[in-house]
Design a protein around this motif. Structure first.
Motif, PDB file in Angstrom:
ATOM      1  N   GLY A   1      -0.445   8.582   7.246  1.00  0.00           N
ATOM      2  CA  GLY A   1      -1.861   8.558   6.904  1.00  0.00           C
ATOM      3  C   GLY A   1      -2.465   7.182   7.111  1.00  0.00           C
ATOM      4  N   PHE A   2      -1.686   6.154   6.802  1.00  0.00           N
ATOM      5  CA  PHE A   2      -2.129   4.771   6.999  1.00  0.00           C
ATOM      6  C   PHE A   2      -2.345   4.483   8.485  1.00  0.00           C
ATOM      7  CE2 PHE A   2      -1.356   0.401   4.790  1.00  0.00           C
ATOM      8  CZ  PHE A   2      -2.642   0.009   5.144  1.00  0.00           C
TER       9      PHE A   2
ATOM     10  N   ALA B   1      -4.358  13.570   1.561  1.00  0.00           N
ATOM     11  CA  ALA B   1      -3.711  13.370   0.266  1.00  0.00           C
ATOM     12  C   ALA B   1      -4.139  12.061  -0.416  1.00  0.00           C
ATOM     13  CB  ALA B   1      -2.189  13.384   0.442  1.00  0.00           C
ATOM     14  N   ILE B   2      -4.851  11.199   0.312  1.00  0.00           N
ATOM     15  CA  ILE B   2      -5.284   9.918  -0.262  1.00  0.00           C
ATOM     16  C   ILE B   2      -6.325  10.157  -1.359  1.00  0.00           C
ATOM     17  CG2 ILE B   2      -6.357   7.680   0.198  1.00  0.00           C
ATOM     18  CD1 ILE B   2      -5.413   7.955   3.105  1.00  0.00           C
ATOM     19  N   GLU B   3      -6.094   9.604  -2.529  1.00  0.00           N
ATOM     20  CA  GLU B   3      -7.038   9.718  -3.643  1.00  0.00           C
ATOM     21  C   GLU B   3      -7.903   8.458  -3.682  1.00  0.00           C
ATOM     22  OE1 GLU B   3      -5.131  10.705  -7.304  1.00  0.00           O
ATOM     23  OE2 GLU B   3      -3.830  12.225  -6.401  1.00  0.00           O
ATOM     24  N   TRP B   4      -8.990   8.481  -2.918  1.00  0.00           N
ATOM     25  CA  TRP B   4      -9.818   7.298  -2.733  1.00  0.00           C
ATOM     26  C   TRP B   4     -10.404   6.789  -4.040  1.00  0.00           C
ATOM     27  CZ3 TRP B   4      -9.553   4.819   1.745  1.00  0.00           C
ATOM     28  CH2 TRP B   4      -9.143   5.529   2.879  1.00  0.00           C
TER      29      TRP B   4
ATOM     30  N   VAL C   1       0.825  -1.215   0.000  1.00  0.00           N
ATOM     31  CA  VAL C   1       0.000   0.000   0.000  1.00  0.00           C
ATOM     32  C   VAL C   1       0.857   1.262   0.000  1.00  0.00           C
ATOM     33  CG1 VAL C   1      -1.775   1.289   1.259  1.00  0.00           C
ATOM     34  CG2 VAL C   1      -1.856  -1.222   1.192  1.00  0.00           C
ATOM     35  N   MET C   2       2.015   1.186   0.664  1.00  0.00           N
ATOM     36  CA  MET C   2       2.854   2.375   0.864  1.00  0.00           C
ATOM     37  C   MET C   2       4.073   2.370  -0.050  1.00  0.00           C
ATOM     38  SD  MET C   2       2.903   2.461   5.045  1.00  0.00           S
ATOM     39  CE  MET C   2       3.791   0.893   5.112  1.00  0.00           C
ATOM     40  N   PRO C   3       4.514   3.547  -0.480  1.00  0.00           N
ATOM     41  CA  PRO C   3       3.860   4.858  -0.348  1.00  0.00           C
ATOM     42  C   PRO C   3       3.045   5.241  -1.578  1.00  0.00           C
ATOM     43  CG  PRO C   3       6.086   5.186  -1.113  1.00  0.00           C
ATOM     44  CD  PRO C   3       5.876   3.676  -1.031  1.00  0.00           C
ATOM     45  N   THR C   4       2.911   4.302  -2.536  1.00  0.00           N
ATOM     46  CA  THR C   4       2.250   4.632  -3.803  1.00  0.00           C
ATOM     47  C   THR C   4       0.830   5.127  -3.602  1.00  0.00           C
ATOM     48  OG1 THR C   4       3.570   2.932  -4.908  1.00  0.00           O
ATOM     49  CG2 THR C   4       1.645   3.750  -6.081  1.00  0.00           C
ATOM     50  N   TYR C   5       0.090   4.456  -2.725  1.00  0.00           N
ATOM     51  CA  TYR C   5      -1.325   4.784  -2.559  1.00  0.00           C
ATOM     52  C   TYR C   5      -1.622   5.551  -1.271  1.00  0.00           C
ATOM     53  CZ  TYR C   5      -1.654   1.294  -6.252  1.00  0.00           C
ATOM     54  OH  TYR C   5      -1.489   0.596  -7.421  1.00  0.00           O
TER      55      TYR C   5
END
Length: 297
Positions: free
Chosen positions: A37-38, A207-210, A28-32
């Motif tokens: 934030g996680f 900053a997460i693009e859901w 998941v990190m850090p691409t998404y």
């Protein structure tokens, strides 16, 4: 099935989830999602789940004198521990994390000697030394060129920070677990963690693009929230009500095995001579540091 058997099963499944988490969370990190934030997703999701099941717990009021310990436990176990681990996982590799987090029992031995004056025998002292040599070996010589692991030495060091604060949490939380129902205790521990983590992680959460997250990444996020956070803390809390901390500590030997095999099976990491050597030193050190002395010794 008696309570002790259920506690052993709970400890095993907690270890299994932790072992899988090294690879799943890394994807998941850090691409998404960025690591801090996680962490906010972890603690806020777990807090909501523990509040949801709180009505099934007995009515208990927290004694005023216990709030300071709850605060310290939350900071150690749900703030610094988690932030250091996920940031380290972003910078390093799944196998490195699976190896280095197993030094927690060694940290517990050292901290127990410092906080509660528990005697360190020659065997325990040698185990601590071997484990630390293994950890330092991986930190200094385990670096490799990988796009998804931009700063392995720093990441490995953060795993040591994670293990240190998780060890502190295990020592301090034991008295609370003996006094309060796990649902009640974990509800407050994670609620405090949400408040403390919020200013640290807010910018990374926003900053997460859901809308562009792939389905498997959303699944990985839910695995970390439901399994690695809510599930493992609940399973370990129950296990601690029936088993000694030393018994639960024995399960730490399974975590690198599960973590390494899963990372290799999914092609997310690879073994090297340094990693194998370091893992051997760490596990031998953990064994010696966790070994109970013979009566009269």
């Amino acid at each position: 099935m008696n309570h002790r058997t259920l506690a052993i099963i709970a400890a095993f499944f907690a270890t299994l989830i932790y072992g899988l988490n090294h690879t799943i969370a890394k994807e998941v990190m850090p691409t998404y999602v960025q690591p801090f934030g996680f962490i906010f997703l972890r603690v806020s999701g777990a807090a909501l789940l523990f509040w949801a099941i709180a009505p099934f717990a007995p009515k208990q009021k927290i004694d005023r004198g216990d709030w300071w310990r709850i605060l310290v436990c939350s900071i150690a176990g749900m703030v610094i521990n988690m932030l250091a681990f996920f940031k380290g996982l972003q910078l390093s590799t799944p196998i490195n994390s699976a190896v280095l987090v197993t030094i927690t029992p060694i940290i517990v031995v050292v901290l127990s000697a410092f906080f509660i004056k528990e005697k360190i025998t020659l065997s325990k002292g040698f185990g601590v030394l071997l484990g630390l040599i293994g950890a330092v070996t991986l930190i200094l010589f385990g670096a490799e060129s990988r796009i998804d692991a931009p700063n392995i030495p720093l990441g490995n060091f953060l795993f040591i920070v994670n293990a240190t604060f998780y060890g502190t949490y295990l020592i301090l939380v034991k008295k609370l677990i003996e006094k309060y129902h796990p649902f009640v205790l974990l509800k407050w521990l994670f609620t405090i963690a949400v408040i403390i983590n919020f200013p640290i992680s807010f910018s990374e959460v926003t900053a997460i693009e859901w809308s562009v997250l792939p389905v498997h990444i959303i699944g990985a996020i839910f695995f970390v929230i439901l399994g690695t956070t809510f599930g493992t803390y609940l399973l370990n809390a129950f296990a601690l009500t029936q088993l000694k901390a030393s018994t639960i500590g024995a399960f730490v030997y399974l975590q690198p095995l599960i973590g390494v095999l899963f990372a290799l099976f999914t092609g997310k990491d690879q073994l090297s001579g340094i990693k194998i050597t370091a893992m051997g030193l760490v596990l031998l050190g953990v064994y010696l540091a966790s070994k109970r002395p013979k009566p009269g010794a």
